[in-house]
Design an enzyme around this catalytic site. Structure first.
Site, PDB file in Angstrom:
ATOM      1  N   GLU A  48       0.816  -1.208   0.000  1.00  0.00           N
ATOM      2  CA  GLU A  48       0.000   0.000   0.000  1.00  0.00           C
ATOM      3  C   GLU A  48       0.850   1.259   0.000  1.00  0.00           C
ATOM      4  O   GLU A  48       2.017   1.241   0.402  1.00  0.00           O
ATOM      5  CB  GLU A  48      -0.900   0.027   1.239  1.00  0.00           C
ATOM      6  N   CYS A  57      -1.413  -4.583  -6.103  1.00  0.00           N
ATOM      7  CA  CYS A  57      -2.056  -5.808  -5.644  1.00  0.00           C
ATOM      8  C   CYS A  57      -1.079  -6.978  -5.653  1.00  0.00           C
ATOM      9  O   CYS A  57      -0.159  -7.040  -6.475  1.00  0.00           O
ATOM     10  CB  CYS A  57      -3.237  -6.148  -6.541  1.00  0.00           C
ATOM     11  N   GLU A  59      -1.475 -10.030  -6.637  1.00  0.00           N
ATOM     12  CA  GLU A  59      -1.493 -10.850  -7.847  1.00  0.00           C
ATOM     13  C   GLU A  59      -0.579 -10.264  -8.926  1.00  0.00           C
ATOM     14  O   GLU A  59       0.176 -10.986  -9.586  1.00  0.00           O
ATOM     15  CB  GLU A  59      -2.924 -10.972  -8.390  1.00  0.00           C
ATOM     16  N   CYS A 106      -6.497  -7.200 -11.748  1.00  0.00           N
ATOM     17  CA  CYS A 106      -5.659  -8.390 -11.574  1.00  0.00           C
ATOM     18  C   CYS A 106      -6.168  -9.551 -12.419  1.00  0.00           C
ATOM     19  O   CYS A 106      -5.368 -10.294 -12.994  1.00  0.00           O
ATOM     20  CB  CYS A 106      -5.596  -8.783 -10.100  1.00  0.00           C
TER      21      CYS A 106
END
Length: 180
Positions: A48, A57, A59, A106
């Site tokens: 983050e 993310c 993924e 993603c």
């Protein structure tokens, strides 16, 4: 149904990656792992930023890790497609009681780099009650596997993003040399 050895390796890697997530703002920690055709596993966790739009993310971090470990783009070497993806998420209280599917961005990235029949393994905390689904929650769309203290949903990645935008729409071949 039980997990195969490759599936078990992948789930373990996703759980490990979740512990590495940097999520001081949302406290929503995600771990992901991808497996290529040679059985190599690459992991990623969410990272983050105080400027939420700059967060990444898990993924997509895992796909980036896989790409950074491969021959240059355009190579058609073995393992040039992802065969399996595992995702596990946790909030401030621990592993979620519901399956956490990859976000739309993603899904697009994963489907673009995956084999047409690639598996998606979603991990949640095992239920202590007969009903895991809250009001409005959708039931799992595939077989459930009990594994250690978790339940794993095994489904097809492509089913999460029907009619995906891909290389053919751009009039191009994909990096594996085959059009989707």
């Amino acid at each position: 149904m039980s997990l195969s050895d490759p599936q078990t390796r992948l789930v373990r890697a996703a759980l490990e990656q979740r512990t590495r997530a940097y999520a001081p703002y949302s406290r929503f920690r995600v771990g992901a792992s991808v497996m290529d055709g040679e059985g190599s596993v690459y992991g990623g966790c969410n990272v983050e930023s105080a400027s939420y739009g700059l967060s990444v993310c898990a993924e997509r971090v895992a796909v980036g890790h896989w790409h950074a470990s491969r021959p240059p783009v355009g190579a058609t070497a073995p393992g040039s497609r992802l065969e399996r993806v595992a995702v596990v998420a946790a909030n401030a209280h621990g592993v979620l009681r519901e399956f956490c599917y990859p976000c739309g961005a993603c899904r697009q990235v994963l489907v673009e780099h995956a084999a047409p029949d690639a598996e998606l393994l979603l991990v949640r905390e095992a239920s202590t009650s007969a009903d895991h689904h809250g009001e409005g929650a959708r039931p799992p769309s595939g077989p459930l596997c009990a594994w250690e203290a978790y339940e794993v949903l095994v489904t097809r990645l492509a089913d999460t993003l029907p009619h995906a935008f891909a290389a053919p729409q751009l009039g191009a071949e994909d990096t594996a040399g085959t059009s989707r």
